[in-house]
Design a protein around this motif. Structure first.
Motif, PDB file in Angstrom:
ATOM      1  N   GLY A 189      -0.974  -0.478 -20.623  1.00 27.46           N
ATOM      2  CA  GLY A 189      -0.004   0.597 -20.806  1.00 27.46           C
ATOM      3  C   GLY A 189      -0.362   1.857 -20.043  1.00 27.46           C
ATOM      4  N   ILE A 190      -0.799   1.697 -18.785  1.00 31.29           N
ATOM      5  CA  ILE A 190      -1.246   2.827 -17.962  1.00 31.29           C
ATOM      6  C   ILE A 190      -0.368   2.937 -16.725  1.00 31.29           C
ATOM      7  CG2 ILE A 190      -3.125   3.707 -16.516  1.00 31.29           C
ATOM      8  CD1 ILE A 190      -5.077   2.408 -18.475  1.00 31.29           C
ATOM      9  N   ALA A 241       8.242   7.502 -20.613  1.00 30.21           N
ATOM     10  CA  ALA A 241       9.138   7.565 -21.773  1.00 30.21           C
ATOM     11  C   ALA A 241       9.758   6.210 -22.084  1.00 30.21           C
ATOM     12  CB  ALA A 241      10.238   8.594 -21.518  1.00 30.21           C
ATOM     13  N   VAL A 242      10.190   5.494 -21.060  1.00 32.04           N
ATOM     14  CA  VAL A 242      10.884   4.215 -21.266  1.00 32.04           C
ATOM     15  C   VAL A 242       9.918   3.113 -21.693  1.00 32.04           C
ATOM     16  CG1 VAL A 242      12.188   2.398 -20.097  1.00 32.04           C
ATOM     17  CG2 VAL A 242      12.776   4.796 -19.717  1.00 32.04           C
ATOM     18  N   LEU A 243       8.754   3.042 -21.047  1.00 31.36           N
ATOM     19  CA  LEU A 243       7.804   1.970 -21.326  1.00 31.36           C
ATOM     20  C   LEU A 243       6.766   2.340 -22.376  1.00 31.36           C
ATOM     21  CD1 LEU A 243       7.136   0.747 -17.657  1.00 31.36           C
ATOM     22  CD2 LEU A 243       8.706  -0.241 -19.339  1.00 31.36           C
ATOM     23  N   GLY A 244       6.664   3.638 -22.687  1.00 31.31           N
ATOM     24  CA  GLY A 244       5.646   4.075 -23.627  1.00 31.31           C
ATOM     25  C   GLY A 244       4.255   4.107 -23.031  1.00 31.31           C
ATOM     26  N   PHE A 245       4.164   4.237 -21.692  1.00 29.95           N
ATOM     27  CA  PHE A 245       2.878   4.213 -20.998  1.00 29.95           C
ATOM     28  C   PHE A 245       2.271   5.617 -20.929  1.00 29.95           C
ATOM     29  CE2 PHE A 245       3.096   0.146 -18.204  1.00 29.95           C
ATOM     30  CZ  PHE A 245       3.448  -0.590 -19.324  1.00 29.95           C
ATOM     31  N   SER A 246       0.941   5.655 -20.835  1.00 31.58           N
ATOM     32  CA  SER A 246       0.211   6.902 -20.620  1.00 31.58           C
ATOM     33  C   SER A 246      -0.116   7.045 -19.143  1.00 31.58           C
ATOM     34  CB  SER A 246      -1.094   6.913 -21.425  1.00 31.58           C
ATOM     35  OG  SER A 246      -0.835   6.787 -22.810  1.00 31.58           O
ATOM     36  N   LEU A 247      -0.157   8.278 -18.662  1.00 30.42           N
ATOM     37  CA  LEU A 247      -0.514   8.517 -17.273  1.00 30.42           C
ATOM     38  C   LEU A 247      -2.029   8.509 -17.115  1.00 30.42           C
ATOM     39  CD1 LEU A 247       2.479   9.433 -17.264  1.00 30.42           C
ATOM     40  CD2 LEU A 247       1.817  11.192 -15.625  1.00 30.42           C
ATOM     41  N   GLU A 248      -2.505   7.798 -16.114  1.00 30.31           N
ATOM     42  CA  GLU A 248      -3.921   7.821 -15.768  1.00 30.31           C
ATOM     43  C   GLU A 248      -4.319   9.249 -15.412  1.00 30.31           C
ATOM     44  OE1 GLU A 248      -6.880   8.132 -12.619  1.00 30.31           O
ATOM     45  OE2 GLU A 248      -4.706   8.125 -12.242  1.00 30.31           O
ATOM     46  N   GLU A 249      -5.567   9.631 -15.670  1.00 34.68           N
ATOM     47  CA  GLU A 249      -5.993  11.027 -15.599  1.00 34.68           C
ATOM     48  C   GLU A 249      -5.709  11.682 -14.251  1.00 34.68           C
ATOM     49  OE1 GLU A 249     -10.033  13.765 -16.275  1.00 34.68           O
ATOM     50  OE2 GLU A 249     -10.091  11.585 -16.558  1.00 34.68           O
ATOM     51  N   GLN A 250      -6.107  11.054 -13.149  1.00 37.04           N
ATOM     52  CA  GLN A 250      -5.896  11.666 -11.839  1.00 37.04           C
ATOM     53  C   GLN A 250      -4.411  11.731 -11.495  1.00 37.04           C
ATOM     54  OE1 GLN A 250      -8.300   9.600  -8.959  1.00 37.04           O
ATOM     55  NE2 GLN A 250     -10.213  10.436  -9.762  1.00 37.04           N
ATOM     56  N   THR A 251      -3.649  10.729 -11.913  1.00 37.11           N
ATOM     57  CA  THR A 251      -2.202  10.738 -11.696  1.00 37.11           C
ATOM     58  C   THR A 251      -1.564  11.887 -12.464  1.00 37.11           C
ATOM     59  OG1 THR A 251      -2.128   8.339 -11.315  1.00 37.11           O
ATOM     60  CG2 THR A 251      -0.073   9.409 -12.021  1.00 37.11           C
ATOM     61  N   GLU A 252      -1.985  12.099 -13.692  1.00 38.86           N
ATOM     62  CA  GLU A 252      -1.439  13.183 -14.513  1.00 38.86           C
ATOM     63  C   GLU A 252      -1.770  14.545 -13.922  1.00 38.86           C
ATOM     64  OE1 GLU A 252      -1.217  14.505 -19.189  1.00 38.86           O
ATOM     65  OE2 GLU A 252      -3.006  13.464 -18.495  1.00 38.86           O
ATOM     66  N   GLU A 253      -2.999  14.725 -13.484  1.00 43.41           N
ATOM     67  CA  GLU A 253      -3.403  16.014 -12.914  1.00 43.41           C
ATOM     68  C   GLU A 253      -2.601  16.316 -11.650  1.00 43.41           C
ATOM     69  OE1 GLU A 253      -7.577  15.602 -12.354  1.00 43.41           O
ATOM     70  OE2 GLU A 253      -8.075  15.869 -14.490  1.00 43.41           O
ATOM     71  N   ALA A 254      -2.426  15.332 -10.804  1.00 41.36           N
ATOM     72  CA  ALA A 254      -1.662  15.530  -9.565  1.00 41.36           C
ATOM     73  C   ALA A 254      -0.195  15.803  -9.871  1.00 41.36           C
ATOM     74  CB  ALA A 254      -1.794  14.300  -8.668  1.00 41.36           C
ATOM     75  N   GLY A 279      -2.186  -3.924 -10.833  1.00 38.64           N
ATOM     76  CA  GLY A 279      -0.994  -3.521 -11.562  1.00 38.64           C
ATOM     77  C   GLY A 279      -0.796  -4.286 -12.853  1.00 38.64           C
ATOM     78  N   ARG A 280      -1.155  -5.569 -12.852  1.00 33.82           N
ATOM     79  CA  ARG A 280      -0.993  -6.364 -14.075  1.00 33.82           C
ATOM     80  C   ARG A 280      -1.901  -5.859 -15.181  1.00 33.82           C
ATOM     81  NH1 ARG A 280      -1.608 -12.978 -14.672  1.00 33.82           N
ATOM     82  NH2 ARG A 280      -0.394 -13.145 -16.604  1.00 33.82           N
ATOM     83  N   THR A 281      -3.122  -5.475 -14.829  1.00 31.99           N
ATOM     84  CA  THR A 281      -4.041  -4.906 -15.819  1.00 31.99           C
ATOM     85  C   THR A 281      -3.490  -3.598 -16.370  1.00 31.99           C
ATOM     86  OG1 THR A 281      -5.964  -5.919 -14.763  1.00 31.99           O
ATOM     87  CG2 THR A 281      -6.376  -4.029 -16.198  1.00 31.99           C
ATOM     88  N   ASP A 282      -2.942  -2.754 -15.492  1.00 27.92           N
ATOM     89  CA  ASP A 282      -2.355  -1.495 -15.957  1.00 27.92           C
ATOM     90  C   ASP A 282      -1.146  -1.754 -16.855  1.00 27.92           C
ATOM     91  OD1 ASP A 282      -4.225   0.093 -14.726  1.00 27.92           O
ATOM     92  OD2 ASP A 282      -3.031   0.484 -12.939  1.00 27.92           O
ATOM     93  N   LEU A 283      -0.373  -2.788 -16.549  1.00 34.34           N
ATOM     94  CA  LEU A 283       0.741  -3.154 -17.432  1.00 34.34           C
ATOM     95  C   LEU A 283       0.228  -3.531 -18.810  1.00 34.34           C
ATOM     96  CD1 LEU A 283       3.291  -5.434 -15.485  1.00 34.34           C
ATOM     97  CD2 LEU A 283       3.679  -3.146 -16.407  1.00 34.34           C
ATOM     98  N   ALA A 295       0.807  -1.223   0.000  1.00 32.06           N
ATOM     99  CA  ALA A 295       0.000   0.000   0.000  1.00 32.06           C
ATOM    100  C   ALA A 295       0.838   1.270   0.000  1.00 32.06           C
ATOM    101  CB  ALA A 295      -0.928   0.004   1.212  1.00 32.06           C
ATOM    102  N   ARG A 296       2.127   1.187   0.388  1.00 29.74           N
ATOM    103  CA  ARG A 296       2.968   2.386   0.475  1.00 29.74           C
ATOM    104  C   ARG A 296       3.694   2.678  -0.838  1.00 29.74           C
ATOM    105  NH1 ARG A 296       8.385   1.300   0.587  1.00 29.74           N
ATOM    106  NH2 ARG A 296       8.969  -0.869   1.015  1.00 29.74           N
ATOM    107  N   ARG A 297       3.575   1.815  -1.826  1.00 31.63           N
ATOM    108  CA  ARG A 297       4.408   1.931  -3.021  1.00 31.63           C
ATOM    109  C   ARG A 297       3.869   2.965  -3.994  1.00 31.63           C
ATOM    110  NH1 ARG A 297       8.422  -2.032  -3.072  1.00 31.63           N
ATOM    111  NH2 ARG A 297       8.242  -3.303  -1.181  1.00 31.63           N
ATOM    112  N   ASP A 298       4.705   3.359  -4.955  1.00 32.71           N
ATOM    113  CA  ASP A 298       4.391   4.527  -5.776  1.00 32.71           C
ATOM    114  C   ASP A 298       3.315   4.278  -6.828  1.00 32.71           C
ATOM    115  OD1 ASP A 298       6.062   2.876  -7.287  1.00 32.71           O
ATOM    116  OD2 ASP A 298       7.598   4.394  -7.645  1.00 32.71           O
ATOM    117  N   PHE A 299       3.550   3.320  -7.726  1.00 32.24           N
ATOM    118  CA  PHE A 299       2.643   3.080  -8.844  1.00 32.24           C
ATOM    119  C   PHE A 299       2.163   1.625  -8.820  1.00 32.24           C
ATOM    120  CE2 PHE A 299       5.887   6.196 -10.257  1.00 32.24           C
ATOM    121  CZ  PHE A 299       5.066   7.317 -10.270  1.00 32.24           C
ATOM    122  N   THR A 300       0.977   1.407  -9.366  1.00 35.04           N
ATOM    123  CA  THR A 300       0.398   0.060  -9.314  1.00 35.04           C
ATOM    124  C   THR A 300       1.295  -0.968  -9.988  1.00 35.04           C
ATOM    125  OG1 THR A 300      -0.850   0.424 -11.382  1.00 35.04           O
ATOM    126  CG2 THR A 300      -1.944   1.007  -9.297  1.00 35.04           C
TER     127      THR A 300
END
Length: 242
Positions: free
Chosen positions: A142-143, A169-182, A135-139, A112-117
């Motif tokens: 690509g989120i 940049a490295v993985l080619g992932f997009s930021l989830e909306e709330q993560t991007e706004e924050a 996290g596997r679904t986000d992988l 629960a303390r970790r940065d990204f899913t």
């Protein structure tokens, strides 16, 4: 599902379990294995306290610089394997290090303390994948998404702002909306991070396969690290040589 773990790392896990402790591969090594990439390093987490970890591996060379935060590196093979006690953290007054660390007995609390899913997954050869935050679904999609409340994650350690763009940049992932706004809201916190930590993330970001998209999408964030970039945004280069 079965993930390949190097024999020296499996040996460390088995030794912890033989002494009655839990042992899980966790974080980036699990993420990279799920992506089919070779992990740069292997990290383990356990319910053993730091002193107990040291006792279990007393016949190995140990690096104990991070012991007060629960981490002891066991040198096996060509590189050290960091073994960290399950923990929770709090009180990040400098937006860098926790003011306190509380050791836990629960893997759930630790994840629960970790940065990204995509970094909040743990794996055991017999117990399988522990993926409490999808996290596997986000992988697969690509989120990049923060665990919990994004503003809290970025205020805990502001370097996560640049880490998010590096992963993008490295993985080619997009930021989830709330993560991007924050991330955009919190960008000024980067000014409080040491230059050498920023440099390490920035260099890896610039070597990413999707760096152009990230540079064009987040210039105001990157300008917190390199202020000279701000003047270039939207500037018309009336020059045939550019």
């Amino acid at each position: 599902m079965e993930l390949s773990i190097p024999v020296p790392v499996l040996d460390l896990m088995e030794r912890l379990e033989d002494r009655g402790f839990e042992a899980w591969a966790v974080g980036g090594c699990v993420r990279d294995r799920l992506l089919g990439l070779p992990p740069h390093d292997w990290d383990l987490c356990t319910d053993a306290l730091p002193g107990e970890i040291a006792q279990v591996f007393e016949d190995f060379p140990l690096v104990r610089a991070g012991e007060k935060h629960g981490t002891i590196a066991v040198v096996t093979g060509r590189q050290p394997v960091e073994i960290t006690t399950f923990r929770t953290e709090g009180g990040y007054r400098d937006h860098r290090r926790p003011d306190w660390v509380h050791f836990e007995k629960s893997l759930r609390e630790d994840l629960a303390r970790r940065d990204f899913t995509i970094n909040a997954m743990a794996y055991h050869p017999d117990k399988g994948l522990q993926d409490l935050y999808s996290g596997r679904t986000d992988l697969q999609q690509g989120i990049l998404r923060c665990v919990g409340v994004p503003d809290v994650r970025f205020h805990e350690d502001a370097l996560r702002i640049l880490r998010a763009l590096r992963f993008s940049a490295v993985l080619g992932f997009s930021l989830e909306e709330q993560t991007e706004e924050a991330l955009r809201r919190s960008r000024e916190l980067l000014k409080q991070i040491a230059a050498e930590r920023l440099c390490s993330e920035l260099l890896r970001l610039l070597c990413g396969k999707d760096v152009l998209r990230v540079l064009l999408s987040y210039p105001e964030v990157l300008a917190e690290v390199i202020p000279e970039l701000a003047a270039m945004v939207g500037f018309q280069q009336h020059n045939a040589y550019h």
